[in-house]
Design a protein around this motif. Sequence first.
Motif, PDB file in Angstrom:
ATOM      1  N   ILE A  98      56.121 -15.923 -11.380  1.00 18.50           N
ATOM      2  CA  ILE A  98      56.277 -16.258  -9.958  1.00 18.50           C
ATOM      3  C   ILE A  98      54.902 -16.580  -9.380  1.00 18.50           C
ATOM      4  O   ILE A  98      53.969 -15.789  -9.514  1.00 18.50           O
ATOM      5  CB  ILE A  98      56.921 -15.096  -9.183  1.00 18.50           C
ATOM      6  CG1 ILE A  98      58.289 -14.745  -9.783  1.00 18.50           C
ATOM      7  CG2 ILE A  98      57.067 -15.453  -7.702  1.00 18.50           C
ATOM      8  CD1 ILE A  98      58.939 -13.528  -9.160  1.00 18.50           C
ATOM      9  N   ASP A  99      54.806 -17.718  -8.728  1.00 21.00           N
ATOM     10  CA  ASP A  99      53.529 -18.135  -8.154  1.00 21.00           C
ATOM     11  C   ASP A  99      53.148 -17.272  -6.956  1.00 21.00           C
ATOM     12  O   ASP A  99      53.970 -17.033  -6.069  1.00 21.00           O
ATOM     13  CB  ASP A  99      53.600 -19.609  -7.714  1.00 21.00           C
ATOM     14  CG  ASP A  99      53.808 -20.546  -8.888  1.00 21.00           C
ATOM     15  OD1 ASP A  99      53.318 -20.221  -9.995  1.00 21.00           O
ATOM     16  OD2 ASP A  99      54.459 -21.587  -8.719  1.00 21.00           O
ATOM     17  N   ARG A 100      51.905 -16.817  -6.966  1.00 18.02           N
ATOM     18  CA  ARG A 100      51.320 -16.054  -5.848  1.00 18.02           C
ATOM     19  C   ARG A 100      52.224 -14.885  -5.426  1.00 18.02           C
ATOM     20  O   ARG A 100      52.413 -14.621  -4.240  1.00 18.02           O
ATOM     21  CB  ARG A 100      51.067 -16.983  -4.650  1.00 18.02           C
ATOM     22  CG  ARG A 100      50.063 -18.089  -4.958  1.00 18.02           C
ATOM     23  CD  ARG A 100      49.764 -18.933  -3.725  1.00 18.02           C
ATOM     24  NE  ARG A 100      48.717 -19.901  -4.013  1.00 18.02           N
ATOM     25  CZ  ARG A 100      48.939 -21.115  -4.520  1.00 18.02           C
ATOM     26  NH1 ARG A 100      50.190 -21.495  -4.816  1.00 18.02           N
ATOM     27  NH2 ARG A 100      47.945 -21.951  -4.745  1.00 18.02           N
ATOM     28  N   PHE A 101      52.724 -14.175  -6.408  1.00 19.30           N
ATOM     29  CA  PHE A 101      53.628 -13.062  -6.098  1.00 19.30           C
ATOM     30  C   PHE A 101      52.895 -11.909  -5.417  1.00 19.30           C
ATOM     31  O   PHE A 101      53.472 -11.203  -4.587  1.00 19.30           O
ATOM     32  CB  PHE A 101      54.296 -12.577  -7.384  1.00 19.30           C
ATOM     33  CG  PHE A 101      55.365 -11.542  -7.163  1.00 19.30           C
ATOM     34  CD1 PHE A 101      56.549 -11.871  -6.528  1.00 19.30           C
ATOM     35  CD2 PHE A 101      55.181 -10.236  -7.584  1.00 19.30           C
ATOM     36  CE1 PHE A 101      57.533 -10.926  -6.319  1.00 19.30           C
ATOM     37  CE2 PHE A 101      56.164  -9.285  -7.376  1.00 19.30           C
ATOM     38  CZ  PHE A 101      57.347  -9.621  -6.744  1.00 19.30           C
ATOM     39  N   VAL A 104      53.084 -12.230  -1.772  1.00 13.49           N
ATOM     40  CA  VAL A 104      54.386 -11.815  -1.237  1.00 13.49           C
ATOM     41  C   VAL A 104      54.409 -10.312  -1.021  1.00 13.49           C
ATOM     42  O   VAL A 104      54.807  -9.820   0.046  1.00 13.49           O
ATOM     43  CB  VAL A 104      55.534 -12.233  -2.191  1.00 13.49           C
ATOM     44  CG1 VAL A 104      56.869 -11.652  -1.715  1.00 13.49           C
ATOM     45  CG2 VAL A 104      55.625 -13.747  -2.295  1.00 13.49           C
ATOM     46  N   ASN A 105      53.972  -9.561  -2.017  1.00 13.27           N
ATOM     47  CA  ASN A 105      53.941  -8.096  -1.897  1.00 13.27           C
ATOM     48  C   ASN A 105      53.004  -7.643  -0.779  1.00 13.27           C
ATOM     49  O   ASN A 105      53.319  -6.721  -0.026  1.00 13.27           O
ATOM     50  CB  ASN A 105      53.512  -7.466  -3.224  1.00 13.27           C
ATOM     51  CG  ASN A 105      54.649  -7.352  -4.225  1.00 13.27           C
ATOM     52  OD1 ASN A 105      55.810  -7.246  -3.845  1.00 13.27           O
ATOM     53  ND2 ASN A 105      54.316  -7.393  -5.501  1.00 13.27           N
ATOM     54  N   ASP A 106      51.850  -8.292  -0.691  1.00  7.79           N
ATOM     55  CA  ASP A 106      50.842  -7.883   0.293  1.00  7.79           C
ATOM     56  C   ASP A 106      51.254  -8.209   1.718  1.00  7.79           C
ATOM     57  O   ASP A 106      50.926  -7.462   2.659  1.00  7.79           O
ATOM     58  CB  ASP A 106      49.499  -8.555  -0.015  1.00  7.79           C
ATOM     59  CG  ASP A 106      48.858  -8.015  -1.290  1.00  7.79           C
ATOM     60  OD1 ASP A 106      49.298  -6.945  -1.761  1.00  7.79           O
ATOM     61  OD2 ASP A 106      47.941  -8.666  -1.817  1.00  7.79           O
ATOM     62  N   THR A 107      51.956  -9.320   1.928  1.00  4.55           N
ATOM     63  CA  THR A 107      52.307  -9.747   3.287  1.00  4.55           C
ATOM     64  C   THR A 107      53.699  -9.290   3.720  1.00  4.55           C
ATOM     65  O   THR A 107      53.915  -8.970   4.895  1.00  4.55           O
ATOM     66  CB  THR A 107      52.224 -11.281   3.408  1.00  4.55           C
ATOM     67  OG1 THR A 107      53.085 -11.880   2.429  1.00  4.55           O
ATOM     68  CG2 THR A 107      50.795 -11.762   3.193  1.00  4.55           C
ATOM     69  N   LEU A 108      54.641  -9.263   2.796  1.00  5.75           N
ATOM     70  CA  LEU A 108      56.024  -8.933   3.153  1.00  5.75           C
ATOM     71  C   LEU A 108      56.470  -7.564   2.652  1.00  5.75           C
ATOM     72  O   LEU A 108      57.545  -7.088   3.018  1.00  5.75           O
ATOM     73  CB  LEU A 108      56.969 -10.006   2.593  1.00  5.75           C
ATOM     74  CG  LEU A 108      56.732 -11.431   3.106  1.00  5.75           C
ATOM     75  CD1 LEU A 108      57.681 -12.412   2.428  1.00  5.75           C
ATOM     76  CD2 LEU A 108      56.899 -11.505   4.618  1.00  5.75           C
ATOM     77  N   GLY A 109      55.666  -6.955   1.805  1.00  4.28           N
ATOM     78  CA  GLY A 109      55.992  -5.616   1.310  1.00  4.28           C
ATOM     79  C   GLY A 109      56.674  -5.628  -0.048  1.00  4.28           C
ATOM     80  O   GLY A 109      57.239  -6.641  -0.465  1.00  4.28           O
ATOM     81  N   HIS A 110      56.592  -4.483  -0.702  1.00  2.00           N
ATOM     82  CA  HIS A 110      57.125  -4.383  -2.061  1.00  2.00           C
ATOM     83  C   HIS A 110      58.654  -4.419  -2.111  1.00  2.00           C
ATOM     84  O   HIS A 110      59.229  -4.821  -3.123  1.00  2.00           O
ATOM     85  CB  HIS A 110      56.606  -3.108  -2.731  1.00  2.00           C
ATOM     86  CG  HIS A 110      55.174  -3.203  -3.145  1.00  2.00           C
ATOM     87  ND1 HIS A 110      54.128  -2.935  -2.280  1.00  2.00           N
ATOM     88  CD2 HIS A 110      54.608  -3.555  -4.324  1.00  2.00           C
ATOM     89  CE1 HIS A 110      52.979  -3.111  -2.913  1.00  2.00           C
ATOM     90  NE2 HIS A 110      53.236  -3.483  -4.152  1.00  2.00           N
ATOM     91  N   LEU A 111      59.318  -4.003  -1.019  1.00  2.49           N
ATOM     92  CA  LEU A 111      60.783  -4.080  -1.012  1.00  2.49           C
ATOM     93  C   LEU A 111      61.242  -5.533  -1.076  1.00  2.49           C
ATOM     94  O   LEU A 111      62.203  -5.865  -1.790  1.00  2.49           O
ATOM     95  CB  LEU A 111      61.338  -3.402   0.243  1.00  2.49           C
ATOM     96  CG  LEU A 111      61.255  -1.875   0.286  1.00  2.49           C
ATOM     97  CD1 LEU A 111      61.810  -1.345   1.594  1.00  2.49           C
ATOM     98  CD2 LEU A 111      62.024  -1.267  -0.890  1.00  2.49           C
ATOM     99  N   CYS A 172      65.896 -12.489   1.021  1.00  3.75           N
ATOM    100  CA  CYS A 172      64.838 -11.496   1.208  1.00  3.75           C
ATOM    101  C   CYS A 172      63.925 -12.078   2.295  1.00  3.75           C
ATOM    102  O   CYS A 172      62.909 -12.707   1.993  1.00  3.75           O
ATOM    103  CB  CYS A 172      64.050 -11.271  -0.077  1.00  3.75           C
ATOM    104  SG  CYS A 172      65.063 -11.181  -1.579  1.00  3.75           S
ATOM    105  N   LYS A 173      64.388 -11.936   3.537  1.00  2.00           N
ATOM    106  CA  LYS A 173      63.677 -12.529   4.668  1.00  2.00           C
ATOM    107  C   LYS A 173      63.593 -14.050   4.528  1.00  2.00           C
ATOM    108  O   LYS A 173      62.616 -14.687   4.936  1.00  2.00           O
ATOM    109  CB  LYS A 173      62.271 -11.919   4.815  1.00  2.00           C
ATOM    110  CG  LYS A 173      62.283 -10.414   5.046  1.00  2.00           C
ATOM    111  CD  LYS A 173      60.891  -9.869   5.255  1.00  2.00           C
ATOM    112  CE  LYS A 173      60.932  -8.357   5.486  1.00  2.00           C
ATOM    113  NZ  LYS A 173      59.600  -7.761   5.671  1.00  2.00           N
ATOM    114  N   GLU A 174      64.626 -14.627   3.898  1.00  2.00           N
ATOM    115  CA  GLU A 174      64.710 -16.078   3.697  1.00  2.00           C
ATOM    116  C   GLU A 174      63.462 -16.622   3.008  1.00  2.00           C
ATOM    117  O   GLU A 174      63.015 -17.735   3.290  1.00  2.00           O
ATOM    118  CB  GLU A 174      64.940 -16.797   5.039  1.00  2.00           C
ATOM    119  CG  GLU A 174      66.272 -16.503   5.689  1.00  2.00           C
ATOM    120  CD  GLU A 174      67.447 -16.913   4.816  1.00  2.00           C
ATOM    121  OE1 GLU A 174      67.427 -18.036   4.289  1.00  2.00           O
ATOM    122  OE2 GLU A 174      68.377 -16.106   4.658  1.00  2.00           O
TER     123      GLU A 174
END
Length: 220
Positions: A98-101, A104-111, A172-174
């Motif tokens: 997954i690109d730049r995953f 995603v975790n850092d900005t939107l959270g691990h959930l 997941c938050k679209e």
Amino acid sequence: MRVLVLHYDVVNISLIYNLFFKELFFSISSAIFIIAILYLFIKKEIMRVNAKASKAMSYAFTDALTGLNNRHYLNDFLKKFTALNKYDSDFAVVFIDIDRFKLVNDTLGHLTGDCILKGLALSLQSLIRPGDTLCRYGGEEFVIIFSDIFKQDALSKVEQIRDCIEKRSFDCKEQKITISAGISFGSRDNDINEVMEHSDKALYMAKDAGRNCIKVYNPD
């Protein structure tokens, strides 16, 4: 008098004979009943042990988050692959990331990150063929092994996967994601572990090329 004695003896013998066979029949019936109970008990215990072993095997070989095969399953599969790959046919190994995953975790959270991983796993399962092998390799990396497939068909399938993932909005938050993929090919005489190393190198080539693309390992 002799007739009475003879009759008495015959009656006694008949009684003893009947008692003997009644006892014998009862003993045999009891033994059969006990054996049947033991058989059912042992069968139930064997089924229970087998169920526990199967469950333990499932836990050992299944990724808890996505439900896909995990790295342990892949390692076991690779040991058996030469025997499974009986025919002189090509196979392909694909590494997907997954690109730049991390972003995603850092900005939107691990959930949200976990939600995307599960969604991607379901998408990959729906896009591969029934006989293909799909594993979560670790983190945001996945591995697909295409058995008995022509090179062009494998490339077309991976491009289809890349395109579908790019166009999909995950629940997941679209969130939308893209993937990079590296692919390498082998035949029956090739060491699949070496082919995997090549596809891993091809994945890094895809990352270096700007992501959201597929790169093929070329030994030349």
